[in-house]
Write a protein that holds these residues in place. Sequence first.
Motif, PDB file in Angstrom:
ATOM      1  N   PRO A  41       0.801  -1.232   0.000  1.00  0.00           N
ATOM      2  CA  PRO A  41       0.000   0.000   0.000  1.00  0.00           C
ATOM      3  C   PRO A  41       0.833   1.282   0.000  1.00  0.00           C
ATOM      4  CG  PRO A  41      -0.074  -1.056   2.155  1.00  0.00           C
ATOM      5  CD  PRO A  41       0.585  -2.020   1.226  1.00  0.00           C
ATOM      6  N   GLY A  42       2.091   1.187   0.390  1.00  0.00           N
ATOM      7  CA  GLY A  42       2.950   2.390   0.390  1.00  0.00           C
ATOM      8  C   GLY A  42       2.343   3.471   1.272  1.00  0.00           C
ATOM      9  N   ALA A  45      -1.947   5.611  -1.612  1.00  0.00           N
ATOM     10  CA  ALA A  45      -2.568   6.248  -2.781  1.00  0.00           C
ATOM     11  C   ALA A  45      -3.704   5.392  -3.333  1.00  0.00           C
ATOM     12  CB  ALA A  45      -1.513   6.475  -3.870  1.00  0.00           C
ATOM     13  N   ASP A  63       7.440  -2.193   4.489  1.00  0.00           N
ATOM     14  CA  ASP A  63       8.185  -1.060   5.056  1.00  0.00           C
ATOM     15  C   ASP A  63       7.376  -0.355   6.151  1.00  0.00           C
ATOM     16  OD1 ASP A  63       9.747   1.127   5.542  1.00  0.00           O
ATOM     17  OD2 ASP A  63       9.812   1.851   3.457  1.00  0.00           O
ATOM     18  N   ILE A 112       9.676  -7.826  -7.686  1.00  0.00           N
ATOM     19  CA  ILE A 112       9.205  -9.173  -7.343  1.00  0.00           C
ATOM     20  C   ILE A 112       7.875  -9.509  -8.038  1.00  0.00           C
ATOM     21  CG2 ILE A 112      10.415  -9.688  -5.181  1.00  0.00           C
ATOM     22  CD1 ILE A 112       8.047  -8.386  -3.675  1.00  0.00           C
TER      23      ILE A 112
HETATM   24  N1  SAM Z   1       0.377   1.251  -3.482  1.00  0.00           N
HETATM   25  C1  SAM Z   1       1.265   2.385  -3.434  1.00  0.00           C
HETATM   26  C2  SAM Z   1       0.960   3.331  -4.569  1.00  0.00           C
HETATM   27  O1  SAM Z   1       0.237   2.913  -5.489  1.00  0.00           O
HETATM   28  O2  SAM Z   1       1.433   4.458  -4.548  1.00  0.00           O
HETATM   29  C3  SAM Z   1       2.728   1.953  -3.453  1.00  0.00           C
HETATM   30  C4  SAM Z   1       3.159   1.135  -4.642  1.00  0.00           C
HETATM   31  S1  SAM Z   1       4.912   0.892  -4.765  1.00  0.00           S
HETATM   32  C5  SAM Z   1       5.067   0.602  -6.499  1.00  0.00           C
HETATM   33  C6  SAM Z   1       5.197  -0.741  -4.126  1.00  0.00           C
HETATM   34  C7  SAM Z   1       5.032  -0.916  -2.620  1.00  0.00           C
HETATM   35  O3  SAM Z   1       5.308  -2.275  -2.276  1.00  0.00           O
HETATM   36  C8  SAM Z   1       5.961  -0.074  -1.758  1.00  0.00           C
HETATM   37  O4  SAM Z   1       5.219   0.568  -0.762  1.00  0.00           O
HETATM   38  C9  SAM Z   1       6.933  -1.103  -1.128  1.00  0.00           C
HETATM   39  O5  SAM Z   1       7.408  -0.708   0.146  1.00  0.00           O
HETATM   40  C10 SAM Z   1       6.051  -2.327  -1.056  1.00  0.00           C
HETATM   41  N2  SAM Z   1       6.775  -3.603  -1.028  1.00  0.00           N
HETATM   42  C11 SAM Z   1       7.980  -3.882  -1.589  1.00  0.00           C
HETATM   43  N3  SAM Z   1       8.309  -5.165  -1.367  1.00  0.00           N
HETATM   44  C12 SAM Z   1       7.293  -5.724  -0.664  1.00  0.00           C
HETATM   45  C13 SAM Z   1       7.052  -7.019  -0.134  1.00  0.00           C
HETATM   46  N4  SAM Z   1       7.928  -8.017  -0.303  1.00  0.00           N
HETATM   47  N5  SAM Z   1       5.906  -7.229   0.571  1.00  0.00           N
HETATM   48  C14 SAM Z   1       5.001  -6.218   0.747  1.00  0.00           C
HETATM   49  N6  SAM Z   1       5.179  -4.971   0.262  1.00  0.00           N
HETATM   50  C15 SAM Z   1       6.299  -4.719  -0.436  1.00  0.00           C
END
Ligand code: SAM
Length: 262
Positions: A41-42, A45, A63, A112
């Motif tokens: 979800p970051g 957004a 994170d 990933i």
């Molecule tokens: N959903 C948000 C948006 O649309 O602005 C964030 C999208 S961003 C492309 C990807 C998100 O995945 C980041 O917040 C990152 O920290 C999280 N993330 C990365 N690796 C992950 C994992 N193994 N498990 C869960 N979340 C992860």
Amino acid sequence: MGEFKHKHSLGQNFLKDKKVLIKIIDSVDVKEDDLIIEVGPGQGALTKYLKLFHANLLCYEIDTRVEKYLNSFIDDKTKIIYKDFLSVDLENELKDIKYNDLYIIANLPYYITTPILEKIINTKLDVKAMVLMVQNEVALRLAAKPGSKDYGAISVYLNYYYDVERLFVVDRTSFDPIPKVDSAVIRLKKKEKRSLVKNEKFFFEFVRTAFTMKRKNLRNNLKKYNLEKIEEILHKYNLSLQDRAENVSLECFIDIVNNLSK
Ligand code: SAM
């Protein structure tokens, strides 16, 4: 976004374009008694828009630094879980949640993408549809049809379970920070009727082997199997061992593996 230091290593490119967010939620029909899983979800957004469905919502974020942005989303139907999505025992985590249909909607961390898709397929959860933001180049591969250069083992696997469509392309400037690649949103809808393979493990292994060396023909890649039998089935589809795996349809692959496996 203030002081936040985006981690490139976690694929942190946050979506900032409202029009794209609206198009994402408009592409699925989620009901209040359904469950949505959001991966990453970051800063929320997409979460903000997913909340508009009033469905059950389960978000997995690796994170913990984004906790302060996500806390306000938590309620009876929304949980934010700070775990690596890849290490979560999904079947176990879902067993106490009552829901009708399951959806996975996410702007994926691109580093990933394939492991996430493999995990979802391997857990055997009954996912009604997924809407995923992925790298455009990957979207082309996932949604590729036989005969195209992008068609590969992953296109075949996904197409076995889902109808895969590339819905629209998203320009890199829709993200903060701006990534080096363009993106696309894909939708995967569970196939209500699908031809069954007798032995899924063998099916996956066979398809992977057929694509081992993309430029080589089927005769070269499939040496360790019964080539005579394979050729016989290929003929039904107007193909031969001289063809490459990129020309073999899902139906033809299924026909072959069902004839080769006991
Ligand atoms: N959903 C948000 C948006 O649309 O602005 C964030 C999208 S961003 C492309 C990807 C998100 O995945 C980041 O917040 C990152 O920290 C999280 N993330 C990365 N690796 C992950 C994992 N193994 N498990 C869960 N979340 C992860």
